[in-house]
Design a protein around this motif. Structure first.
Motif, PDB file in Angstrom:
ATOM      1  N   GLY A 116       0.793  -1.224   0.000  1.00 15.61           N
ATOM      2  CA  GLY A 116       0.000   0.000   0.000  1.00 15.61           C
ATOM      3  C   GLY A 116       0.820   1.267   0.000  1.00 15.61           C
ATOM      4  O   GLY A 116       2.015   1.272  -0.324  1.00 15.61           O
ATOM      5  N   ILE A 117       0.168   2.350   0.363  1.00 15.49           N
ATOM      6  CA  ILE A 117       0.733   3.695   0.385  1.00 15.49           C
ATOM      7  C   ILE A 117       0.496   4.287   1.763  1.00 15.49           C
ATOM      8  O   ILE A 117      -0.553   4.062   2.379  1.00 15.49           O
ATOM      9  CB  ILE A 117       0.066   4.599  -0.679  1.00 15.49           C
ATOM     10  CG1 ILE A 117       0.209   3.991  -2.078  1.00 15.49           C
ATOM     11  CG2 ILE A 117       0.660   6.013  -0.659  1.00 15.49           C
ATOM     12  CD1 ILE A 117      -0.619   4.715  -3.139  1.00 15.49           C
ATOM     13  N   ASP A 118       1.465   5.072   2.235  1.00 17.13           N
ATOM     14  CA  ASP A 118       1.352   5.747   3.527  1.00 17.13           C
ATOM     15  C   ASP A 118       1.532   7.242   3.319  1.00 17.13           C
ATOM     16  O   ASP A 118       2.352   7.680   2.492  1.00 17.13           O
ATOM     17  CB  ASP A 118       2.442   5.215   4.477  1.00 17.13           C
ATOM     18  CG  ASP A 118       2.515   5.987   5.789  1.00 17.13           C
ATOM     19  OD1 ASP A 118       1.452   6.279   6.370  1.00 17.13           O
ATOM     20  OD2 ASP A 118       3.641   6.295   6.224  1.00 17.13           O
ATOM     21  N   VAL A 119       0.764   8.053   4.067  1.00 21.09           N
ATOM     22  CA  VAL A 119       0.923   9.505   4.041  1.00 21.09           C
ATOM     23  C   VAL A 119       0.567  10.053   5.408  1.00 21.09           C
ATOM     24  O   VAL A 119      -0.313   9.522   6.094  1.00 21.09           O
ATOM     25  CB  VAL A 119       0.029  10.155   2.953  1.00 21.09           C
ATOM     26  CG1 VAL A 119      -1.457   9.987   3.278  1.00 21.09           C
ATOM     27  CG2 VAL A 119       0.368  11.629   2.751  1.00 21.09           C
ATOM     28  N   HIS A 120       1.284  11.060   5.846  1.00 24.67           N
ATOM     29  CA  HIS A 120       0.974  11.738   7.107  1.00 24.67           C
ATOM     30  C   HIS A 120       1.521  13.160   6.990  1.00 24.67           C
ATOM     31  O   HIS A 120       2.713  13.341   6.741  1.00 24.67           O
ATOM     32  CB  HIS A 120       1.620  11.020   8.293  1.00 24.67           C
ATOM     33  CG  HIS A 120       1.375  11.686   9.617  1.00 24.67           C
ATOM     34  ND1 HIS A 120       0.109  11.845  10.140  1.00 24.67           N
ATOM     35  CD2 HIS A 120       2.223  12.248  10.505  1.00 24.67           C
ATOM     36  CE1 HIS A 120       0.186  12.468  11.307  1.00 24.67           C
ATOM     37  NE2 HIS A 120       1.456  12.733  11.549  1.00 24.67           N
ATOM     38  N   ILE A 121       0.662  14.160   7.142  1.00 24.21           N
ATOM     39  CA  ILE A 121       1.075  15.528   6.813  1.00 24.21           C
ATOM     40  C   ILE A 121       1.289  16.431   8.022  1.00 24.21           C
ATOM     41  O   ILE A 121       1.726  17.574   7.858  1.00 24.21           O
ATOM     42  CB  ILE A 121       0.070  16.204   5.847  1.00 24.21           C
ATOM     43  CG1 ILE A 121      -1.337  16.277   6.458  1.00 24.21           C
ATOM     44  CG2 ILE A 121       0.052  15.478   4.513  1.00 24.21           C
ATOM     45  CD1 ILE A 121      -2.328  17.065   5.611  1.00 24.21           C
ATOM     46  N   GLY A 122       1.015  15.938   9.227  1.00 22.09           N
ATOM     47  CA  GLY A 122       1.268  16.784  10.388  1.00 22.09           C
ATOM     48  C   GLY A 122       0.293  16.518  11.511  1.00 22.09           C
ATOM     49  O   GLY A 122      -0.576  15.655  11.421  1.00 22.09           O
ATOM     50  N   SER A 123       0.461  17.301  12.583  1.00 23.90           N
ATOM     51  CA  SER A 123      -0.324  17.113  13.794  1.00 23.90           C
ATOM     52  C   SER A 123      -1.057  18.402  14.141  1.00 23.90           C
ATOM     53  O   SER A 123      -0.644  19.497  13.746  1.00 23.90           O
ATOM     54  CB  SER A 123       0.625  16.713  14.934  1.00 23.90           C
ATOM     55  OG  SER A 123      -0.072  16.427  16.116  1.00 23.90           O
ATOM     56  N   GLN A 124      -2.148  18.249  14.890  1.00 28.26           N
ATOM     57  CA  GLN A 124      -2.970  19.371  15.343  1.00 28.26           C
ATOM     58  C   GLN A 124      -3.525  20.178  14.164  1.00 28.26           C
ATOM     59  O   GLN A 124      -3.512  21.397  14.142  1.00 28.26           O
ATOM     60  CB  GLN A 124      -2.188  20.267  16.317  1.00 28.26           C
ATOM     61  CG  GLN A 124      -2.992  21.359  17.025  1.00 28.26           C
ATOM     62  CD  GLN A 124      -4.265  20.886  17.728  1.00 28.26           C
ATOM     63  OE1 GLN A 124      -4.392  19.718  18.029  1.00 28.26           O
ATOM     64  NE2 GLN A 124      -5.202  21.776  17.972  1.00 28.26           N
ATOM     65  N   LEU A 125      -4.044  19.455  13.151  1.00 25.40           N
ATOM     66  CA  LEU A 125      -4.710  20.116  12.031  1.00 25.40           C
ATOM     67  C   LEU A 125      -6.122  20.499  12.446  1.00 25.40           C
ATOM     68  O   LEU A 125      -6.846  19.696  13.030  1.00 25.40           O
ATOM     69  CB  LEU A 125      -4.768  19.200  10.803  1.00 25.40           C
ATOM     70  CG  LEU A 125      -3.536  19.202   9.894  1.00 25.40           C
ATOM     71  CD1 LEU A 125      -2.360  18.513  10.575  1.00 25.40           C
ATOM     72  CD2 LEU A 125      -3.837  18.525   8.570  1.00 25.40           C
ATOM     73  N   THR A 126      -6.503  21.724  12.123  1.00 25.73           N
ATOM     74  CA  THR A 126      -7.800  22.226  12.560  1.00 25.73           C
ATOM     75  C   THR A 126      -8.746  22.509  11.400  1.00 25.73           C
ATOM     76  O   THR A 126      -9.795  23.120  11.579  1.00 25.73           O
ATOM     77  CB  THR A 126      -7.617  23.505  13.387  1.00 25.73           C
ATOM     78  OG1 THR A 126      -6.880  24.462  12.627  1.00 25.73           O
ATOM     79  CG2 THR A 126      -6.869  23.205  14.680  1.00 25.73           C
TER      80      THR A 126
END
Length: 421
Positions: free
Chosen positions: A195-205
């Motif tokens: 598969g594919i993994d993505v994570h763009i950051g923390s505490q997105l509002t």
């Protein structure tokens, strides 16, 4: 919503007065609500109902084994970023096929540990890591299931220190090079692309950055399938924020986040993984501290607490805001005054808030830092030879210390003095 509410003028954790716990445990300490942890996990799980999925709790936000077992018993998987977190998850009874191994600096020893103990997948972040994992898996005669973490170059619009999806960030493979990297992965022995993994950051509002990233992942899925890769799983990371203040501006709900996932990648027929941490644990915990002194300074007053930056470092590290409330509810209409709220550590950075309006407080009064369940205890230290503070878990009308405060002797005796000194 959380389960830390005033009743008859006293702050409760579920069905227990916080002051009662403080009297038995001593301050400062962390206090978690089982009901809040389970409620927040269930919100995510329900949000993805109707599609194959696994909600993996991001252990870096809170890694006490009692919390892990509570969530695992409810059906959660775990997202780990070190061999130590992997061992914690296993010690809490989490099976290997529910553990995802993330992080940009996995060592060969950590890879070996996970391959021998069982792992759901490795989220690989570079070609060198991929080659090392191939060598380790081949040596062990095992096949390592992998996703490749792609960097979609999306601005998460969060604090610079917790943004992870821009092209200048250290995480993942630039999405423009993804097809070449997947071709390399397919050629290496001991690896199986899943598969594919993505994570763009923390505490997105807001949801727009997630939507932009997930649309790119959907396009990449179609491209990789056309190239002959079997893409059956999408790891979409975590990062949904929580309200640290009581203002009317609230981050998106898990239900809205789940709807976005279904709209952007639901047509691909993939199993979905998400890795929330802060939204599950953040508002499920508070830090309780005691006023040592009220000090008058030049043009300002100080509340000096027994909790310090080594116990809760977020304000010093991220300029983070935490609501700080008295454990005994102030009378309606009581006059408030501004205080600088500080700890006893010998650093100017040991400041939780400046000129924060608070009701009048005196020595020995208790205060609670709201929204301290994520990145609180896990980031604490013994700076100034201050003991790590206890962690306490509440369930209904009962509580248990799930990490005791070490004694000074226990701390000091960990040192060894060479014979030649």
């Amino acid at each position: 919503m959380d389960h830390f509410l005033y009743r008859d003028g006293v702050l409760y954790a579920e069905d227990i007065p916080v002051s009662e716990i403080a009297a038995k445990v001593g301050t400062p300490f962390y206090l978690y609500s089982s009901a809040t942890l389970l409620r927040h996990f269930t919100l995510f799980d329900d949000a993805l109902d109707g599609m194959p999925h696994l909600v993996c709790f991001a252990m870096k936000s809170a890694s006490n084994q009692a919390i892990l077992k509570l969530l695992a018993d409810a059906g959660a998987g775990m997202d780990v970023v070190s061999g130590g977190e992997y061992m914690r998850a296993k010690a809490a009874g989490v099976p290997g096929d529910k553990i995802v191994f993330s992080g940009i600096g996995k060592t060969a020893d950590e890879m070996r540990l996970a391959l021998e103990g069982g792992i759901r997948q490795f989220n690989v972040e570079s070609e060198p890591e991929m080659q090392v994992l191939s060598a380790v898996a081949t040596q062990l005669g095992k096949t390592a299931p992998i996703t490749v973490r792609v960097n979609p170059d999306v601005d998460a619009k969060t604090h610079a220190k917790i943004a992870t999806g821009r092209k200048e960030d250290k995480f993942g493979i630039p999405i423009a090079r993804a097809r070449d990297v997947y071709a390399l992965a397919a050629s290496l022995p001991g690896l199986k692309v899943i598969g594919i993994d993505v994570h763009i950051g923390s505490q997105l509002t807001e949801l727009a950055p997630f939507e932009a990233a997930y649309q790119k992942v959907a396009e990449l899925t179609e491209q990789l399938r056309a190239d002959g890769h079997e893409i059956t799983r999408l790891d979409l990371g975590g990062g949904l924020g929580i309200p640290y203040t009581r203002s009317n501006e609230a981050p998106p709900l898990p239900t809205e986040y789940g709807a976005l996932i279904k709209n952007t990648v639901g047509h691909l027929g993939c199993e979905i993984e998400i890795e929330p941490g802060r939204l599950i644990s953040g508002n499920a915990g508070i830090m309780v501290s005691k006023v040592i002194y009220v000090k008058s300074g030049e043009g300002r007053d100080f509340l000096i607490l027994d909790g310090a930056m080594n116990d809760l470092i977020r304000p010093a590290m991220y300029e983070a805001y935490h609501d700080i409330i008295p454990v005994i509810e102030p009378a309606p209409g009581v006059d408030q005054q501004p205080y600088d709220i500080v700890g006893p550590v010998c650093e100017s950075g040991d400041t939780f808030a400046k000129q924060r309006d608070m009701p009048p407080l005196k020595a020995d009064d208790l205060v609670a830092f709201r929204s301290a369940g994520a990145y609180g205890a896990v980031m604490s230290s013994e700076y100034n030879t201050r003991p790590l503070i206890p962690e306490v878990l509440v369930q209904g009308d009962q509580f248990a210390v799930i990490r005791p405060r070490p004694t000074f002797d226990e701390m000091i005796n960990r040192d060894t003095i060479p014979e030649w000194l």
